[in-house]
Enzyme design. Structure first.
Site, short mmCIF file in Angstrom:
data_model
loop_
_atom_site.label_atom_id
_atom_site.label_comp_id
_atom_site.label_asym_id
_atom_site.label_seq_id
_atom_site.Cartn_x
_atom_site.Cartn_y
_atom_site.Cartn_z
N THR A 11 20.86 7.61 -12.43
CA THR A 11 21.33 8.11 -13.73
C THR A 11 21.63 6.97 -14.71
O THR A 11 21.16 6.97 -15.85
CB THR A 11 22.60 8.95 -13.51
OG1 THR A 11 22.32 9.94 -12.53
CG2 THR A 11 23.07 9.62 -14.80
N ILE A 12 22.43 6.02 -14.27
CA ILE A 12 22.83 4.92 -15.16
C ILE A 12 21.75 3.84 -15.19
O ILE A 12 21.36 3.35 -16.26
CB ILE A 12 24.19 4.33 -14.72
CG1 ILE A 12 25.27 5.42 -14.68
CG2 ILE A 12 24.60 3.16 -15.61
CD1 ILE A 12 25.57 6.10 -16.00
N CYS A 123 32.70 6.22 -17.30
CA CYS A 123 32.43 6.93 -18.56
C CYS A 123 33.73 7.43 -19.19
O CYS A 123 33.94 7.29 -20.40
CB CYS A 123 31.48 8.09 -18.31
SG CYS A 123 31.94 9.11 -16.90
N ASN A 124 34.63 8.01 -18.38
CA ASN A 124 35.89 8.52 -18.93
C ASN A 124 36.78 7.40 -19.44
O ASN A 124 37.36 7.50 -20.53
CB ASN A 124 36.64 9.33 -17.86
CG ASN A 124 36.08 10.73 -17.71
OD1 ASN A 124 35.92 11.44 -18.70
ND2 ASN A 124 35.77 11.12 -16.49
N HIS A 176 42.33 7.61 -13.92
CA HIS A 176 41.85 7.17 -15.24
C HIS A 176 42.88 6.32 -15.99
O HIS A 176 42.53 5.33 -16.62
CB HIS A 176 41.46 8.39 -16.07
CG HIS A 176 40.52 9.30 -15.35
ND1 HIS A 176 40.96 10.38 -14.60
CD2 HIS A 176 39.18 9.28 -15.23
CE1 HIS A 176 39.92 10.99 -14.05
NE2 HIS A 176 38.84 10.34 -14.42
N GLY A 177 44.17 6.77 -15.92
CA GLY A 177 45.21 6.01 -16.64
C GLY A 177 45.30 4.57 -16.14
O GLY A 177 45.18 3.62 -16.92
N HIS A 202 32.03 15.51 -20.23
CA HIS A 202 33.47 15.61 -19.98
C HIS A 202 34.16 15.90 -21.32
O HIS A 202 33.62 15.60 -22.39
CB HIS A 202 34.05 14.28 -19.49
CG HIS A 202 33.45 13.72 -18.25
ND1 HIS A 202 33.56 14.32 -17.02
CD2 HIS A 202 32.76 12.57 -18.03
CE1 HIS A 202 32.97 13.56 -16.09
NE2 HIS A 202 32.47 12.49 -16.69
N GLN A 283 28.67 11.64 -20.07
CA GLN A 283 28.89 10.76 -18.92
C GLN A 283 27.68 9.93 -18.57
O GLN A 283 27.80 8.83 -18.04
CB GLN A 283 29.32 11.61 -17.70
CG GLN A 283 28.23 12.45 -17.04
CD GLN A 283 27.96 13.77 -17.74
OE1 GLN A 283 28.61 14.10 -18.72
NE2 GLN A 283 27.00 14.53 -17.22
P1 NAD Z 1 22.87 7.77 -9.00
O1 NAD Z 1 23.08 8.36 -7.67
O2 NAD Z 1 22.32 8.61 -10.09
O3 NAD Z 1 21.93 6.48 -8.88
C1 NAD Z 1 22.11 5.51 -7.92
C2 NAD Z 1 20.76 4.92 -7.55
O4 NAD Z 1 20.94 3.86 -6.61
C3 NAD Z 1 19.82 5.94 -6.90
O5 NAD Z 1 18.55 5.85 -7.52
C4 NAD Z 1 19.75 5.51 -5.44
O6 NAD Z 1 18.49 5.77 -4.89
C5 NAD Z 1 19.98 4.01 -5.57
N1 NAD Z 1 20.55 3.41 -4.37
C6 NAD Z 1 21.27 3.99 -3.38
N2 NAD Z 1 21.60 3.06 -2.46
C7 NAD Z 1 21.09 1.89 -2.88
C8 NAD Z 1 21.08 0.56 -2.37
N3 NAD Z 1 21.71 0.27 -1.22
N4 NAD Z 1 20.46 -0.41 -3.05
C9 NAD Z 1 19.82 -0.14 -4.21
N5 NAD Z 1 19.78 1.12 -4.77
C10 NAD Z 1 20.42 2.10 -4.09
O7 NAD Z 1 24.27 7.13 -9.42
P2 NAD Z 1 24.82 6.89 -10.88
O8 NAD Z 1 25.41 8.17 -11.38
O9 NAD Z 1 23.79 6.21 -11.71
O10 NAD Z 1 26.05 5.94 -10.58
C11 NAD Z 1 25.89 4.54 -10.45
C12 NAD Z 1 27.19 3.86 -10.79
O11 NAD Z 1 27.51 4.17 -12.14
C13 NAD Z 1 28.41 4.31 -9.95
O12 NAD Z 1 29.30 3.23 -9.83
C14 NAD Z 1 29.02 5.39 -10.83
O13 NAD Z 1 30.38 5.59 -10.56
C15 NAD Z 1 28.80 4.79 -12.20
N6 NAD Z 1 28.81 5.75 -13.30
C16 NAD Z 1 28.21 6.97 -13.20
C17 NAD Z 1 28.28 7.85 -14.26
C18 NAD Z 1 27.67 9.23 -14.18
O14 NAD Z 1 28.22 10.15 -14.77
N7 NAD Z 1 26.58 9.43 -13.48
C19 NAD Z 1 28.92 7.50 -15.44
C20 NAD Z 1 29.47 6.22 -15.55
C21 NAD Z 1 29.43 5.36 -14.47
#
Ligand code: NAD
Length: 318
Positions: A11-12, A123-124, A176-177, A202, A283
């Protein structure tokens, strides 16, 4: 040119990779894949070089900065490898604050710019910091209470919920706080959190005790002039997160993203020294410009406003 690699193409990660491609001072050397799927197939169509995770070193050998976008906990375990290879790294908000100094570009770029490692907060937390920093700079905050109304899962995610319940987070304060305080250490803030059955955004309901009392018009004007904050209005037909997401699509935003925090002008209220407002957080995208600024910050580039402007302009955001 800063040579950048993205580890964790989800996602990110996929959004950060696309944003790196838009920068004239960065080169995307590649992204990692641990399985072949539609995301990797789409990356191949964009000619993004793919490095199988088993050959991570091949990517790391070629880059100056890694943006680690792996699921929470994996980034921290990768840190040792980045240290050993003398590569600067940007981690995400799922990692514990101990992994690296926390970062929100418009709050603390200059304070952390010398660090080799940064953590873009969640994100939050990013959304809270953006509006609270503007308020603290202009009206001095006494204290904050905010409730996070959290989306259940990202839109693609078929595994998480709730799908038919409102679920309070049964620990207070919610994380979050304390996380905001890793960016704004002197801020008095208490947060609570509820998960709800939606995937879109959110929402935050925020009450701020201020030391000076503003008018509603002053707050509208302040948020309109705050970078990465967008003021939205009922009169424009924006009454919900659904309409914000539709608006982002109508704007032609990549993936229908809305990286700006959206504050409804209609929800801003002043009661004595208390200010109330409601904001929505996309998010999947609000942390993406922060990651681009963090790449410059760990590279020793600045100042903050130049990086923020450059990032905003390249991504077409306010
Ligand atoms: P996600 O599950 O969408 O993506 C993670 C990716 O990493 C996947 O493509 C997965 O295949 C890959 N992956 C898994 N294990 C791995 C490894 N050992 N080595 C390399 N790649 C690997 O997760 P996300 O939502 O993108 O979240 C990633 C980070 O961003 C987290 O720390 C999350 O808390 C943070 N985040 C997420 C959001 C959200 O809403 N999705 C928002 C802000 C921050």
């Amino acid at each position: 040119m800063i040579k950048v690699g993205v580890v964790g193409y989800g996602t990110i990660g996929k959004r950060v990779a696309d944003a790196v491609l838009l920068q004239d001072d960065m080169e995307l050397i590649g992204v990692t894949a641990n399985t072949y799927n539609y995301k990797i197939e789409a990356a191949e169509r964009k000619d993004i070089p793919i490095f199988p995770i088993k050959k991570l070193h091949h990517l790391l050998d070629k880059i100056d900065v890694v943006v680690d976008c792996t699921p929470k906990g994996i980034g921290a375990s990768n840190k040792r490898t980045y240290e050993d290879m003398d590569i600067k790294a940007v981690f995400q908000g799922g990692e514990k604050p101990e992994v690296a100094p926390s970062f929100v570009a418009q709050c603390n770029y200059a304070d952390v710019a010398c660090s080799k490692f940064l953590r873009v907060v969640s994100c939050n937390t990013t959304g809270l910091c953006r509006t609270l920093k503007a308020l603290d700079d202009n009206y001095l905050i006494d204290k904050v209470h905010a409730t996070m109304i959290r989306r259940a899962a990202d839109p693609w995610d078929i595994y998480h919920g709730p799908i038919n319940a409102l679920v309070p987070h049964l620990v207070v304060p919610s994380h979050h706080g304390p996380d905001v305080r890793t960016v704004m250490p002197s801020l008095e803030i208490f947060t609570t959190s509820i998960s709800v059955p939606t995937t879109l955004m959110h929402m935050h309901s925020i009450t701020v005790d201020l030391q000076t009392t503003p008018t509603i018009d002053e707050i509208v004007s302040l948020f309109k002039n705050t970078t990465r904050v967008r003021v939205v209005h009922n009169v424009d037909g924006i009454r919900s997160t659904a309409e914000i997401m539709e608006y982002a699509k109508d704007l032609g935003r990549s993936r229908g993203d809305m990286p700006e925090v959206c504050v409804w002008s209609d929800t801003i209220g002043v009661w004595g020294n208390k200010l109330m407002y409601i904001q929505a957080i996309h998010q999947e995208s609000d942390v993406v410009p922060e990651n681009i600024d963090a790449i410059r910050a760990v590279s020793g580039l600045g100042p903050a406003h130049e990086s923020i402007n450059k990032t905003n302009q390249s991504m077409g955001i306010n």
